[in-house]
Motif scaffolding. Structure first.
Motif, short mmCIF file in Angstrom:
data_model
loop_
_atom_site.label_atom_id
_atom_site.label_comp_id
_atom_site.label_asym_id
_atom_site.label_seq_id
_atom_site.Cartn_x
_atom_site.Cartn_y
_atom_site.Cartn_z
N THR A 57 0.86 -1.18 0.00
CA THR A 57 0.00 0.00 0.00
C THR A 57 0.90 1.23 0.00
O THR A 57 2.09 1.16 0.35
CB THR A 57 -0.89 0.05 1.25
N GLU A 58 0.34 2.35 -0.39
CA GLU A 58 1.13 3.59 -0.40
C GLU A 58 1.58 3.95 1.01
O GLU A 58 2.69 4.44 1.22
CB GLU A 58 0.35 4.74 -1.03
N GLU B 271 6.09 4.47 4.87
CA GLU B 271 6.75 4.07 6.12
C GLU B 271 8.14 3.51 5.84
O GLU B 271 9.09 3.83 6.56
CB GLU B 271 5.92 3.02 6.86
N LEU B 272 8.26 2.67 4.81
CA LEU B 272 9.56 2.14 4.44
C LEU B 272 10.53 3.26 4.08
O LEU B 272 11.70 3.23 4.46
CB LEU B 272 9.43 1.17 3.26
N GLU B 273 10.03 4.26 3.37
CA GLU B 273 10.86 5.42 3.02
C GLU B 273 11.27 6.20 4.26
O GLU B 273 12.42 6.62 4.39
CB GLU B 273 10.13 6.33 2.05
N VAL C 116 13.15 -4.66 -2.53
CA VAL C 116 12.87 -4.39 -1.10
C VAL C 116 11.36 -4.35 -0.87
O VAL C 116 10.85 -4.91 0.11
CB VAL C 116 13.53 -3.08 -0.66
N ALA C 117 10.63 -3.71 -1.77
CA ALA C 117 9.17 -3.61 -1.62
C ALA C 117 8.51 -4.97 -1.67
O ALA C 117 7.59 -5.26 -0.89
CB ALA C 117 8.60 -2.69 -2.70
N ARG D 43 8.26 -1.04 10.78
CA ARG D 43 8.88 -0.78 12.09
C ARG D 43 9.65 -2.00 12.60
O ARG D 43 10.62 -1.87 13.33
CB ARG D 43 7.84 -0.35 13.11
N HIS D 44 9.26 -3.20 12.16
CA HIS D 44 9.98 -4.42 12.56
C HIS D 44 11.25 -4.61 11.74
O HIS D 44 12.18 -5.29 12.17
CB HIS D 44 9.10 -5.66 12.38
N LEU D 45 11.29 -4.03 10.55
CA LEU D 45 12.44 -4.20 9.66
C LEU D 45 13.54 -3.18 9.93
O LEU D 45 14.69 -3.40 9.56
CB LEU D 45 11.98 -4.09 8.20
#
Length: 74
Positions: free
Chosen positions: A13-14, A19-21, A42-43, A57-59
């Protein structure tokens, strides 16, 4: 690839992508709004892990540990 293409190809999802960014786990190509093959990889991994309850947050601890190891090598 564009943001829309990355979301479609990865299944994220966007919100999750943002969040990853924000955690520094994924980024667009420098000076552009496009994403490369690494970002797609990665995505896709993040999308697969989310099926098991792992979110950005876990990564983040894995990224921090890798950055520390890189600093040690440098």
């Amino acid at each position: 690839m564009s943001l829309a293409e990355l979301l479609a190809d990865s299944g994220l999802t966007e919100e999750t992508l943002r969040e990853l960014e924000s955690f520094g786990l994924l980024a667009s190509l420098p000076g552009t709004t496009f994403y490369g093959a690494t970002a797609l990889h990665v995505a896709r991994i993040a999308a697969r892990l989310s099926a098991y309850g792992y979110g950005p947050r876990h990564l983040r601890p894995f990224k921090l540990a890798a950055d520390r190891e890189l600093a040690l090598v440098e």
